[in-house]
Design an enzyme around this catalytic site. Structure first.
Site, PDB file in Angstrom:
ATOM      1  N   HIS A 141       0.691  -1.630   0.358  1.00  0.00           N
ATOM      2  CA  HIS A 141       0.060   0.154  -0.213  1.00  0.00           C
ATOM      3  C   HIS A 141       0.952   1.459  -0.371  1.00  0.00           C
ATOM      4  O   HIS A 141       2.352   1.219   0.311  1.00  0.00           O
ATOM      5  CB  HIS A 141      -0.726   0.204   1.530  1.00  0.00           C
ATOM      6  CG  HIS A 141       0.081  -0.250   2.480  1.00  0.00           C
ATOM      7  ND1 HIS A 141       0.846   0.115   2.301  1.00  0.00           N
ATOM      8  CD2 HIS A 141      -0.901  -1.036   3.462  1.00  0.00           C
ATOM      9  CE1 HIS A 141       1.060   0.337   5.015  1.00  0.00           C
ATOM     10  NE2 HIS A 141       0.495  -0.980   4.649  1.00  0.00           N
TER      11      HIS A 141
HETATM   12  P1  TYD Z   1      -2.533  -3.887   7.770  1.00  0.00           P
HETATM   13  O1  TYD Z   1      -2.730  -2.019   6.995  1.00  0.00           O
HETATM   14  O2  TYD Z   1      -2.867  -4.903   6.709  1.00  0.00           O
HETATM   15  O3  TYD Z   1      -1.079  -4.179   7.953  1.00  0.00           O
HETATM   16  P2  TYD Z   1       0.575  -4.146   7.270  1.00  0.00           P
HETATM   17  O4  TYD Z   1       0.583  -2.617   6.814  1.00  0.00           O
HETATM   18  O5  TYD Z   1       1.527  -4.386   7.996  1.00  0.00           O
HETATM   19  O6  TYD Z   1       0.412  -5.052   6.275  1.00  0.00           O
HETATM   20  O7  TYD Z   1      -3.170  -4.196   9.016  1.00  0.00           O
HETATM   21  C1  TYD Z   1      -3.554  -5.001  10.168  1.00  0.00           C
HETATM   22  C2  TYD Z   1      -4.472  -4.806  10.913  1.00  0.00           C
HETATM   23  O8  TYD Z   1      -4.199  -3.939  11.679  1.00  0.00           O
HETATM   24  C3  TYD Z   1      -6.022  -4.602   9.860  1.00  0.00           C
HETATM   25  O9  TYD Z   1      -7.042  -4.552  10.833  1.00  0.00           O
HETATM   26  C4  TYD Z   1      -5.744  -2.396  11.072  1.00  0.00           C
HETATM   27  C5  TYD Z   1      -4.646  -2.304  11.903  1.00  0.00           C
HETATM   28  N1  TYD Z   1      -3.805  -1.937  12.287  1.00  0.00           N
HETATM   29  C6  TYD Z   1      -4.525  -0.979  13.310  1.00  0.00           C
HETATM   30  O10 TYD Z   1      -5.150  -1.101  13.839  1.00  0.00           O
HETATM   31  N2  TYD Z   1      -3.523   0.082  12.814  1.00  0.00           N
HETATM   32  C7  TYD Z   1      -2.337   0.606  12.576  1.00  0.00           C
HETATM   33  O11 TYD Z   1      -1.621   0.971  13.830  1.00  0.00           O
HETATM   34  C8  TYD Z   1      -2.263  -0.396  11.998  1.00  0.00           C
HETATM   35  C9  TYD Z   1      -0.549  -0.795  10.927  1.00  0.00           C
HETATM   36  C10 TYD Z   1      -3.010  -1.359  11.789  1.00  0.00           C
END
Ligand code: TYD
Length: 140
Positions: A53
């Site tokens: 992303h």
């Molecule tokens: P995600 O964005 O998929 O993680 P990555 O960027 O590592 O692929 O996030 C995974 C889960 O965690 C999703 O349900 C959202 C949650 N999350 C939060 O609640 N707060 C945060 O700061 C982050 C980075 C994720």
């Protein structure tokens, strides 16, 4: 400006003696923004791919405090791969760059610092949408 110049590798001071090692990181001094949120990724492995992303508002510093991992950073034209394996080294990633974190060792702990509170709306999770947004930003 090259992608690596935009991103910047950060070297933190390491304090070490017979008791072990320590790295201290201060807001706005060692990190080029005001830290509002930290999160860390662990329990991943060499098949895991995270991120995939871009963020419209968030800037990041990634530090692999244990084990190692890699991050691929892409600006729509060029990409770089950074191997992160030192607790005293971080990579600063400005907003609106596409990021993928992968190749985690099973002991990897990837510490992520950012300048925003979590807002799922500022994430761009579709690569074609990312390319469209960077093109329209270039025209402004
Ligand atoms: P995600 O964005 O998929 O993680 P990555 O960027 O590592 O692929 O996030 C995974 C889960 O965690 C999703 O349900 C959202 C949650 N999350 C939060 O609640 N707060 C945060 O700061 C982050 C980075 C994720």
């Amino acid at each position: 400006m090259t992608l690596l110049n935009k991103c910047k590798l950060l070297d933190f001071k390491e304090y070490g003696d017979e008791r072990g090692k320590l790295v201290a990181i201060e807001n706005n001094k060692d990190i080029p923004f005001d830290i509002k949120r930290i999160f860390y990724i662990y329990n991943a492995d060499d098949k895991t791919v995270r991120g995939c992303h871009a963020n419209r508002n968030s800037e990041f510093v990634l530090i692999n405090v244990s084990g190692s991992s890699e991050v691929k950073i892409n600006d729509g034209s060029h990409s770089i791969n950074i191997h992160l394996d030192k607790p005293m080294t971080g990579i600063y990633i400005p907003k609106m760059l596409w990021k993928e974190m992968y190749n985690f060792t099973t002991d990897a702990v990837l510490l992520c610092l950012t300048n925003t509170y979590y807002d799922s709306e500022e994430y761009i999770r579709d690569y074609e949408q990312y390319l469209t947004e960077i093109k329209s930003n270039e025209q402004i």
